[in-house]
Design a protein around this motif. Sequence first.
Motif, PDB file in Angstrom:
ATOM      1  N   LEU A  45      76.583  91.116  28.616  1.00  0.00           N
ATOM      2  CA  LEU A  45      77.812  91.399  28.608  1.00  0.00           C
ATOM      3  C   LEU A  45      78.868  90.286  29.505  1.00  0.00           C
ATOM      4  N   ILE A  46      78.158  89.173  29.495  1.00  0.00           N
ATOM      5  CA  ILE A  46      78.885  88.067  30.065  1.00  0.00           C
ATOM      6  C   ILE A  46      79.210  87.014  29.126  1.00  0.00           C
ATOM      7  N   PRO A  47      80.532  86.553  28.844  1.00  0.00           N
ATOM      8  CA  PRO A  47      81.017  85.504  27.953  1.00  0.00           C
ATOM      9  C   PRO A  47      79.747  84.385  28.172  1.00  0.00           C
ATOM     10  N   PRO A  48      79.449  83.837  26.883  1.00  0.00           N
ATOM     11  CA  PRO A  48      78.521  82.299  27.031  1.00  0.00           C
ATOM     12  C   PRO A  48      79.069  81.297  28.015  1.00  0.00           C
ATOM     13  N   GLU A  49      80.307  81.101  28.182  1.00  0.00           N
ATOM     14  CA  GLU A  49      80.969  80.182  28.862  1.00  0.00           C
ATOM     15  C   GLU A  49      80.719  80.347  30.346  1.00  0.00           C
ATOM     16  N   SER A  50      80.779  81.830  30.579  1.00  0.00           N
ATOM     17  CA  SER A  50      80.538  82.181  32.197  1.00  0.00           C
ATOM     18  C   SER A  50      79.206  82.168  32.588  1.00  0.00           C
ATOM     19  N   VAL A  51      78.256  82.126  31.562  1.00  0.00           N
ATOM     20  CA  VAL A  51      76.830  82.127  31.844  1.00  0.00           C
ATOM     21  C   VAL A  51      76.628  80.594  32.322  1.00  0.00           C
ATOM     22  N   GLU A  52      77.180  79.821  31.273  1.00  0.00           N
ATOM     23  CA  GLU A  52      76.904  78.072  31.767  1.00  0.00           C
ATOM     24  C   GLU A  52      77.465  77.927  33.102  1.00  0.00           C
ATOM     25  N   LYS A  53      78.592  78.673  33.437  1.00  0.00           N
ATOM     26  CA  LYS A  53      79.137  77.884  34.499  1.00  0.00           C
ATOM     27  C   LYS A  53      78.129  78.681  35.733  1.00  0.00           C
ATOM     28  N   LEU A  54      77.714  79.788  35.648  1.00  0.00           N
ATOM     29  CA  LEU A  54      77.012  80.227  36.485  1.00  0.00           C
ATOM     30  C   LEU A  54      75.603  79.593  36.770  1.00  0.00           C
ATOM     31  N   TYR A  55      75.037  79.075  35.581  1.00  0.00           N
ATOM     32  CA  TYR A  55      73.783  78.434  35.473  1.00  0.00           C
ATOM     33  C   TYR A  55      74.035  76.947  36.235  1.00  0.00           C
ATOM     34  N   LYS A  56      74.950  76.481  35.986  1.00  0.00           N
ATOM     35  CA  LYS A  56      75.340  75.110  36.742  1.00  0.00           C
ATOM     36  C   LYS A  56      75.429  75.242  38.057  1.00  0.00           C
ATOM     37  N   LYS A  57      76.206  76.276  38.491  1.00  0.00           N
ATOM     38  CA  LYS A  57      76.445  76.476  39.912  1.00  0.00           C
ATOM     39  C   LYS A  57      75.129  76.762  40.700  1.00  0.00           C
ATOM     40  N   MET A  58      74.330  77.376  40.022  1.00  0.00           N
ATOM     41  CA  MET A  58      72.963  77.827  40.386  1.00  0.00           C
ATOM     42  C   MET A  58      71.924  76.475  40.598  1.00  0.00           C
ATOM     43  N   GLY A  59      72.345  75.297  40.056  1.00  0.00           N
ATOM     44  CA  GLY A  59      71.535  74.208  40.058  1.00  0.00           C
ATOM     45  C   GLY A  59      70.920  73.587  38.665  1.00  0.00           C
ATOM     46  N   GLY A  60      71.584  74.326  37.695  1.00  0.00           N
ATOM     47  CA  GLY A  60      70.921  74.030  36.228  1.00  0.00           C
ATOM     48  C   GLY A  60      71.732  72.660  35.765  1.00  0.00           C
ATOM     49  N   LYS A  61      71.207  72.291  34.954  1.00  0.00           N
ATOM     50  CA  LYS A  61      71.818  71.006  34.320  1.00  0.00           C
ATOM     51  C   LYS A  61      72.593  71.483  32.922  1.00  0.00           C
TER      52      LYS A  61
END
Length: 61
Positions: A45-61
Amino acid sequence: MNHSITHRVISIQGNTIVTKGDHNDFYEVIDRKDVKCKVVWYLSLIPPESVEKLYKKMGGK
């Protein structure tokens, strides 16, 4: 820390499973006994661009 990782199954040969994560450039080989569950359906239910931002914020590349 205990955590789970979800990857797509690329192939299964006997007890050997080849997987690949969506953000990985490589494949991983695991033993069937290490599989804990199977994802059969996923709804975000989260737009893909928001998932990517959250992923990067949590330390993902």
